[in-house]
Design a protein around this motif. Structure first.
Motif, PDB file in Angstrom:
ATOM      1  N   ILE A 123       0.839  -1.197   0.000  1.00  0.00           N
ATOM      2  CA  ILE A 123       0.000   0.000   0.000  1.00  0.00           C
ATOM      3  C   ILE A 123       0.878   1.253   0.000  1.00  0.00           C
ATOM      4  O   ILE A 123       0.598   2.235  -0.694  1.00  0.00           O
ATOM      5  N   GLY A 124       1.962   1.228   0.769  1.00  0.00           N
ATOM      6  CA  GLY A 124       2.891   2.357   0.765  1.00  0.00           C
ATOM      7  C   GLY A 124       3.489   2.592  -0.609  1.00  0.00           C
ATOM      8  O   GLY A 124       3.640   3.737  -1.047  1.00  0.00           O
ATOM      9  N   GLU A 125       3.824   1.505  -1.311  1.00  0.00           N
ATOM     10  CA  GLU A 125       4.367   1.634  -2.659  1.00  0.00           C
ATOM     11  C   GLU A 125       3.330   2.201  -3.623  1.00  0.00           C
ATOM     12  O   GLU A 125       3.659   2.987  -4.520  1.00  0.00           O
ATOM     13  N   ILE A 126       2.067   1.817  -3.455  1.00  0.00           N
ATOM     14  CA  ILE A 126       0.996   2.331  -4.308  1.00  0.00           C
ATOM     15  C   ILE A 126       0.851   3.836  -4.135  1.00  0.00           C
ATOM     16  O   ILE A 126       0.674   4.578  -5.110  1.00  0.00           O
ATOM     17  N   LEU A 127       0.940   4.310  -2.901  1.00  0.00           N
ATOM     18  CA  LEU A 127       0.836   5.751  -2.655  1.00  0.00           C
ATOM     19  C   LEU A 127       1.936   6.502  -3.392  1.00  0.00           C
ATOM     20  O   LEU A 127       1.689   7.537  -4.023  1.00  0.00           O
TER      21      LEU A 127
END
Length: 354
Positions: A123-127
């Motif tokens: 999820i952090g990478e998606i942001l």
């Protein structure tokens, strides 16, 4: 004395005023050494921003803002994707944050850390891939306190309430300590001295003992023999949150409170089972009143304002290009508002003997 301007600093340094402006805002396009040199020079020359000019620039920026709103992440970790919306305070946090974001030219995108198809790291990478730089961490269940192991150098972030506890970013919350102290002061002003407080222990733990801190400090205005120990019960947030009637009766029989400070969810059913009448048998103050019809006295939480302030503080960091974990995290506490109610009548003074 002549006011030192951006142009003065730029002339002294040998650059364009725009470069000075960017350096003072920590713009990532400039080398860090250049930023530090220009900021040091501006400080030496005595440069101070013009508040009126800053307001004008902000007005023009908002007036000519792109129609496409910039995204902010609103990150939650509840047992279900939108389970937090069933809790009045958390729903108000989101509504306040969403409305303030829209007024500032942003939009909130919700991300759920409990998504079974995505790891927290993913999820952090998606942001990052979506170009989201601003993050509001909100609505974590008390039983969920996972570490957010993201590359925080890529984000500006604020946290509503206290979870995840290991994440050291600027925090915005209701001021439970002052809310409890206000409830205590109102009870004392109404003539009461035997003041009892009831809540599940997890509710106090969730806010780092702010409730009990406010209650104990409020008791300092009472004589020692008038102070009633706080009644905690151990049921957790995912179980029945109500105190048992038998447990409540034992406590009331022992301490004979004149007024109870609590939340209706915790005590209403037990009081009904015991046929305790409010305020005839005991006065009552709710520290999170859900009724606003004049019956229940209490302190309203300004949760909508908490959400607004979270976005305001985050927007300020983004405008100043402040990314990464802050060296000195701060906490901003929003106080509650007292509402009168028939559950707390003014106590008639006792008649003195002849």
């Amino acid at each position: 004395m002549k006011r030192i301007t951006l142009a003065d600093v730029a002339k002294e340094y040998g650059c364009h005023p725009t470069t000075v402006s960017m350096a003072l805002r920590n713009h990532p396009r400039l080398p860090q050494k250049t930023i530090e040199k220009i900021q040091a020079l501006a400080e030496k020359m005595g440069y101070r921003p013009d508040p009126a000019l800053g307001a004008l620039v902000a007005y023009r920026r908002n007036a000519t803002a792109s129609r496409k709103a910039s995204p902010l992440a609103y990150v939650t970790h509840w047992n279900t994707r939108f389970g937090w919306k069933d809790v009045d305070a958390h729903r108000q946090f989101y509504e306040g944050a969403s409305e303030r974001a829209e007024s500032l030219g942003y939009k909130l995108d919700h991300f759920w850390l409990g998504d079974p198809n995505l790891s927290i790291q993913r999820i952090g990478e998606i942001l990052v891939n979506r170009g989201i730089r601003g993050v509001v961490i909100a609505s974590h269940m008390p039983t969920i306190d996972n570490e957010l192991d993201w590359d925080w150098t890529k984000f500006s972030a604020v946290k509503i309430d206290f979870f995840p506890s290991s994440l050291a970013v600027h925090t915005i919350s209701n001021d439970q300590r002052s809310i409890m102290r206000l409830a205590m002061r109102k009870a004392i002003d109404a003539g009461y001295r035997k003041i009892g407080c009831i809540m599940p222990r997890w509710w106090d733990d969730y806010v780092n003992q702010a409730w009990s801190s406010g209650f104990l400090s409020g008791q300092l205005a009472l004589r020692e023999e008038e102070r009633i120990p706080m009644l905690f019960f151990e049921k957790g947030p995912e179980n029945n949150r109500r105190i048992d009637a038998r447990h409540l009766k034992q406590w009331m029989d022992q301490w004979r409170p004149e007024v109870i400070v609590s939340h209706s969810l915790f005590v209403e059913q037990a009081l009904r089972e015991l046929d305790v009448r409010l305020p005839e048998d005991v006065a009552y103050i709710d520290v999170y009143p859900e009724r606003k019809d004049g019956e229940i006295a209490g302190v309203v939480h300004n949760c909508h304002r908490v959400g607004e302030m979270a976005v305001e503080i985050l927007a300020g960091q983004l405008q100043q290009n402040q990314f990464g974990l802050p060296a000195y995290p701060t906490s901003t506490m929003v106080e509650g508002t007292w509402v009168d109610g028939r559950s707390l009548p003014t106590k008639e003074p006792a008649l003195s003997g002849d």
